[in-house]
Design a protein around this motif. Structure first.
Motif, PDB file in Angstrom:
ATOM      1  N   ALA A 153     -15.616 -49.992   6.360  1.00  0.00           N
ATOM      2  CA  ALA A 153     -15.449 -48.920   5.379  1.00  0.00           C
ATOM      3  C   ALA A 153     -16.565 -47.893   5.477  1.00  0.00           C
ATOM      4  CB  ALA A 153     -15.390 -49.502   3.968  1.00  0.00           C
ATOM      5  N   GLU A 154     -17.693 -48.299   6.113  1.00  0.00           N
ATOM      6  CA  GLU A 154     -18.797 -47.356   6.304  1.00  0.00           C
ATOM      7  C   GLU A 154     -18.423 -46.227   7.260  1.00  0.00           C
ATOM      8  OE1 GLU A 154     -21.628 -47.551   4.542  1.00  0.00           O
ATOM      9  OE2 GLU A 154     -20.667 -49.257   3.536  1.00  0.00           O
ATOM     10  N   ALA A 155     -17.317 -46.364   7.962  1.00  0.00           N
ATOM     11  CA  ALA A 155     -16.872 -45.287   8.857  1.00  0.00           C
ATOM     12  C   ALA A 155     -16.445 -44.048   8.080  1.00  0.00           C
ATOM     13  CB  ALA A 155     -15.723 -45.781   9.734  1.00  0.00           C
ATOM     14  N   GLY A 156     -16.219 -44.183   6.787  1.00  0.00           N
ATOM     15  CA  GLY A 156     -15.918 -43.039   5.945  1.00  0.00           C
ATOM     16  C   GLY A 156     -14.586 -42.391   6.238  1.00  0.00           C
ATOM     17  N   ALA A 157     -14.576 -41.060   6.250  1.00  0.00           N
ATOM     18  CA  ALA A 157     -13.331 -40.302   6.350  1.00  0.00           C
ATOM     19  C   ALA A 157     -12.576 -40.570   7.649  1.00  0.00           C
ATOM     20  CB  ALA A 157     -13.617 -38.809   6.218  1.00  0.00           C
ATOM     21  N   ALA A 158     -13.270 -40.955   8.703  1.00  0.00           N
ATOM     22  CA  ALA A 158     -12.576 -41.254   9.967  1.00  0.00           C
ATOM     23  C   ALA A 158     -11.589 -42.394   9.778  1.00  0.00           C
ATOM     24  CB  ALA A 158     -13.595 -41.620  11.054  1.00  0.00           C
ATOM     25  N   LEU A 159     -11.859 -43.277   8.833  1.00  0.00           N
ATOM     26  CA  LEU A 159     -10.951 -44.376   8.524  1.00  0.00           C
ATOM     27  C   LEU A 159     -10.110 -44.088   7.288  1.00  0.00           C
ATOM     28  CD1 LEU A 159     -10.082 -47.365   9.079  1.00  0.00           C
ATOM     29  CD2 LEU A 159     -11.844 -48.009   7.408  1.00  0.00           C
ATOM     30  N   THR A 160     -10.745 -43.626   6.212  1.00  0.00           N
ATOM     31  CA  THR A 160     -10.011 -43.438   4.954  1.00  0.00           C
ATOM     32  C   THR A 160      -9.006 -42.297   5.030  1.00  0.00           C
ATOM     33  OG1 THR A 160     -11.780 -42.031   4.064  1.00  0.00           O
ATOM     34  CG2 THR A 160     -11.886 -44.395   3.571  1.00  0.00           C
ATOM     35  N   GLY A 161      -9.284 -41.291   5.860  1.00  0.00           N
ATOM     36  CA  GLY A 161      -8.315 -40.203   6.010  1.00  0.00           C
ATOM     37  C   GLY A 161      -6.973 -40.705   6.512  1.00  0.00           C
ATOM     38  N   PRO A 162      -6.946 -41.435   7.636  1.00  0.00           N
ATOM     39  CA  PRO A 162      -5.674 -41.998   8.111  1.00  0.00           C
ATOM     40  C   PRO A 162      -5.050 -42.982   7.124  1.00  0.00           C
ATOM     41  CG  PRO A 162      -7.286 -41.972   9.883  1.00  0.00           C
ATOM     42  CD  PRO A 162      -8.018 -41.587   8.635  1.00  0.00           C
ATOM     43  N   VAL A 163      -5.887 -43.763   6.414  1.00  0.00           N
ATOM     44  CA  VAL A 163      -5.347 -44.675   5.399  1.00  0.00           C
ATOM     45  C   VAL A 163      -4.600 -43.881   4.329  1.00  0.00           C
ATOM     46  CG1 VAL A 163      -5.952 -46.259   3.528  1.00  0.00           C
ATOM     47  CG2 VAL A 163      -7.057 -46.504   5.756  1.00  0.00           C
ATOM     48  N   GLU A 164      -5.194 -42.812   3.862  1.00  0.00           N
ATOM     49  CA  GLU A 164      -4.562 -42.007   2.811  1.00  0.00           C
ATOM     50  C   GLU A 164      -3.290 -41.333   3.315  1.00  0.00           C
ATOM     51  OE1 GLU A 164      -7.762 -39.473   1.531  1.00  0.00           O
ATOM     52  OE2 GLU A 164      -8.229 -40.837  -0.130  1.00  0.00           O
ATOM     53  N   ARG A 165      -3.286 -40.902   4.560  1.00  0.00           N
ATOM     54  CA  ARG A 165      -2.066 -40.295   5.102  1.00  0.00           C
ATOM     55  C   ARG A 165      -0.937 -41.320   5.174  1.00  0.00           C
ATOM     56  NH1 ARG A 165      -5.957 -37.551   8.228  1.00  0.00           N
ATOM     57  NH2 ARG A 165      -5.781 -38.991  10.004  1.00  0.00           N
ATOM     58  N   ALA A 166      -1.265 -42.552   5.540  1.00  0.00           N
ATOM     59  CA  ALA A 166      -0.239 -43.604   5.576  1.00  0.00           C
ATOM     60  C   ALA A 166       0.261 -43.925   4.179  1.00  0.00           C
ATOM     61  CB  ALA A 166      -0.804 -44.853   6.255  1.00  0.00           C
ATOM     62  N   LEU A 167      -0.636 -43.928   3.216  1.00  0.00           N
ATOM     63  CA  LEU A 167      -0.220 -44.154   1.836  1.00  0.00           C
ATOM     64  C   LEU A 167       0.703 -43.039   1.363  1.00  0.00           C
ATOM     65  CD1 LEU A 167      -3.611 -45.334   0.293  1.00  0.00           C
ATOM     66  CD2 LEU A 167      -1.580 -46.747   0.659  1.00  0.00           C
ATOM     67  N   ASP A 168       0.346 -41.799   1.676  1.00  0.00           N
ATOM     68  CA  ASP A 168       1.191 -40.665   1.299  1.00  0.00           C
ATOM     69  C   ASP A 168       2.593 -40.800   1.885  1.00  0.00           C
ATOM     70  OD1 ASP A 168      -0.739 -39.376  -0.203  1.00  0.00           O
ATOM     71  OD2 ASP A 168      -1.475 -38.185   1.489  1.00  0.00           O
TER      72      ASP A 168
END
Length: 418
Positions: free
Chosen positions: A351-366
């Motif tokens: 999770a320390e990777a920040g937006a590089a990981l959470t951005g794709p996670v959020e797009r998949a959730l969307d």
């Protein structure tokens, strides 16, 4: 007990005892509260509450302190009430795969400290307990007070692998069979570990899965504090999580809730140590991600090196994290559509990777969560770091909140106290 209780008697004595236990339970649950906050939580009349509080203050079970300094207002200063900090302490220990994390908190919710120390994988239990004892002793300065007082003294312990209950339902226990190889070893040694810790510390021991305890801690003190429906996912050397549903920590049959790392994301993928194929853990654990990065031509021996590559703009690292994030998001979306959380908390080293990981996670959730639910869903980074599992262990001991409704509870129910 935390306070002098009236001798067994008639209905009025029993009612007062229930009121006292209700107030003490709320202070265990929330820490410092004003009389007004206590009244809102307890549902007691002002006269009854003030009478009960006066008695608890008189016998020393509860202490009062001035509210934190702030802008001076007219009127009488607001007092905050809490359990007597000297009444006892609770210890949380998280026996992770390659480290021991500890925390000590007193019954007034004052954190005495936390500490961690890494160790080689597979270290024998006796040595891991030695390490925990040394870390805890360093925090408490030799003044640890764990004698059970009013049901708050004790040790909450997080371990790797599924943790169930005995048939009697009164003591959390490991369940053999599932989980990774290290977790299976933990399962066989659960009783031995509990007995060893109890002997070393001279206090009761409660065991549970360390990742589920981290979910509890984040829902109690961390990123999702106060939220009733929370999905927690830890991306570390293993992948797992926990669910808080309707304000209660969901454990599932035989303690198997939260095994999100063993949801299949690629039926043709790599074999998983759980016995399945293509599980999320085979693509989103620390080892799997670092292995995939090196296979793509990158050079990183640990997560900080991978994050440094991301920060430098390495396209291979960004592509890999985008793929991992999409797969993580797909699993989270499926769970969200099933249980409807309001908050997702992402923890663990990745999770320390920040937006590089959470951005794709959020797009998949969307893309995959039902639109009506997605508008109400938020995703947050875990706030408690390595101390999360140990703090969750303390929540076990303190009966911190309704999140622990599934565990043995000493406080009366709401109806008894009103």
């Amino acid at each position: 007990m935390l306070c002098h209780m009236h001798s067994q008697g008639g209905p009025l004595t029993q009612l007062r005892r229930g009121h006292e236990q209700l107030v003490l339970g709320l202070l265990r649950r929330y820490g410092r509260l004003s009389r007004g906050e206590l009244g809102r939580h307890a549902g007691l009349s002002r006269t009854t509450l003030y009478d009960i509080v006066a008695g608890l203050l008189a016998n020393g079970a509860v202490v009062a302190s001035a509210k934190d300094p702030g802008p001076r207002r007219r009127g009488r200063p607001v007092e905050l009430l809490t359990l007597d900090p000297a009444a006892g302490q609770a210890v949380g220990i998280d026996f992770a795969r390659r480290a021991v994390h500890v925390a000590v908190v007193n019954v007034a919710h004052e954190v005495i400290g936390s500490a961690s120390e890494a160790h080689p994988a597979g270290l024998p239990w006796e040595q891991r307990v030695d390490l925990a004892e040394r870390l805890v002793g360093g925090l408490a300065g030799g003044a640890l007070r764990l004698t059970p007082v009013g049901e708050v003294g004790g040790i909450g312990v997080g371990v790797v692998g599924p943790v169930g209950r005995t048939d009697a339902g009164d003591t959390p226990q490991h369940v053999e069979g599932t989980g990774d190889t290290e977790g299976a070893g933990d399962a066989r040694d659960a009783d031995k570990l509990a007995a060893l810790l109890s002997e070393r510390f001279g206090a009761p021991v409660l065991l549970d899965n360390n990742t589920r305890l981290a979910a509890l801690a984040e829902s109690t003190w961390g990123a999702a504090a106060g939220c009733q429906d929370v999905l927690y996912l830890r991306l570390s050397h293993g992948v797992g999580g926990g669910l808080v549903v309707g304000g209660s920590l969901h454990r599932g049959m035989d303690g198997l809730s939260g095994e999100f790392g063993h949801i299949t994301v690629d039926p043709a993928g790599a074999p998983c140590q759980c016995g399945g194929v293509g599980c999320l853990e085979t693509v989103a654990s620390v080892g799997a991600v670092l292995g995939a990065y090196r296979a793509a031509g990158g050079a990183a021996d640990d997560v900080p090196a991978l994050i440094a590559a991301l920060d430098s703009g390495d396209a291979r690292a960004h592509r890999l994290l985008a793929e991992v994030g999409e797969q993580v998001g797909g699993v989270l979306a499926a769970v969200c559509n099933a249980v409807g959380p309001g908050v997702i908390v992402l923890g663990g080293e990745l999770a320390e990777a920040g937006a590089a990981l959470t951005g794709p996670v959020e797009r998949a959730l969307d893309a995959h969560v039902m639109p009506v639910s997605r508008r109400r869903l938020t995703i947050r980074r875990a706030a408690l770091g390595e101390a999360g599992g140990a703090l969750g262990g303390i929540a076990l001991v303190l009966r911190e909140s309704p999140l622990l409704a599934g565990y043995p509870a000493g406080r009366p129910n709401q109806e008894e106290g009103t």
